[in-house]
Design a protein around this motif. Structure first.
Motif, short mmCIF file in Angstrom:
data_model
loop_
_atom_site.label_atom_id
_atom_site.label_comp_id
_atom_site.label_asym_id
_atom_site.label_seq_id
_atom_site.Cartn_x
_atom_site.Cartn_y
_atom_site.Cartn_z
N UNK A 55 0.83 -1.20 0.00
CA UNK A 55 0.00 0.00 0.00
C UNK A 55 0.87 1.25 0.00
N UNK A 56 0.28 2.41 0.15
CA UNK A 56 1.06 3.62 0.28
C UNK A 56 1.38 4.30 -1.03
N UNK A 57 1.65 3.53 -2.07
CA UNK A 57 1.91 4.10 -3.39
C UNK A 57 0.90 3.54 -4.36
N UNK A 58 0.29 4.42 -5.14
CA UNK A 58 -0.69 3.99 -6.13
C UNK A 58 -0.52 4.79 -7.41
N UNK A 59 -0.92 4.19 -8.51
CA UNK A 59 -0.89 4.83 -9.82
C UNK A 59 -2.31 4.85 -10.37
N UNK A 60 -2.60 5.84 -11.18
CA UNK A 60 -3.91 5.94 -11.82
C UNK A 60 -3.76 6.34 -13.29
N UNK A 61 -4.68 5.86 -14.10
CA UNK A 61 -4.79 6.37 -15.46
C UNK A 61 -5.30 7.81 -15.39
N UNK A 62 -4.88 8.63 -16.33
CA UNK A 62 -5.32 10.03 -16.33
C UNK A 62 -6.85 10.15 -16.41
N UNK A 63 -7.47 9.21 -17.08
CA UNK A 63 -8.92 9.28 -17.30
C UNK A 63 -9.72 9.07 -16.02
N UNK A 64 -9.10 8.50 -14.98
CA UNK A 64 -9.84 8.22 -13.74
C UNK A 64 -9.27 8.97 -12.54
N UNK A 65 -8.15 9.64 -12.73
CA UNK A 65 -7.50 10.34 -11.61
C UNK A 65 -8.45 11.36 -11.01
N UNK A 66 -8.55 11.34 -9.69
CA UNK A 66 -9.44 12.26 -8.99
C UNK A 66 -10.85 11.73 -8.81
#
Length: 123
Positions: A55-66
């Motif tokens: 945990x602690x670090x995560x990545x997101x696609x730009x289309x779903x970020x936020x």
């Protein structure tokens, strides 16, 4: 090998929320980076989100970020995807996957996949 079972999908109106869960069994879940991918009809599978083994670090696609949040509970061997402000373009089959390494955006670095679960967002 990790066995993965997704749940929580369904039909929701645009602007609504869903939480996907992925229950894992098999090799040590807490040592596996976990990810969510999705595939819409006629499109290639795409990365959505990933979280490091601890945990602690995560990545997101730009289309779903936020809008989307990935989390995990290693005590329950479960990873979650909270999806808010859903849009019709989020409609897809969502897959949970266990990574070969700590965390990755690349589907070819995931060894184990769930069967997928349908998410449909109506306009």
């Amino acid at each position: 090998q990790v066995q993965l079972v997704e749940s929580g999908g369904g039909l929701v109106q645009a602007g609504g929320s869903l939480r996907l869960s992925c229950a894992a069994s098999g090799r040590t879940f807490s040592r596996s980076g976990m990810g969510w991918f999705r595939q819409a009809p006629g499109k290639e599978r795409e990365f959505v989100a990933a979280i490091r083994s601890s945990g602690g670090i995560s990545y997101y696609a730009d289309s779903v970020k936020g809008r989307f949040t990935i989390s995990r509970d290693n005590a329950k061997n479960t990873v979650y995807l909270q999806m808010n402000s859903l849009k019709p373009e989020d409609t897809a089959v969502y897959y949970c996957a266990a990574a070969r390494f700590s965390i990755s955006r690349r589907s070819d670095e995931y060894d184990d996949w769930g069967q997928g679960i349908q998410v449909t967002v109506s306009s």
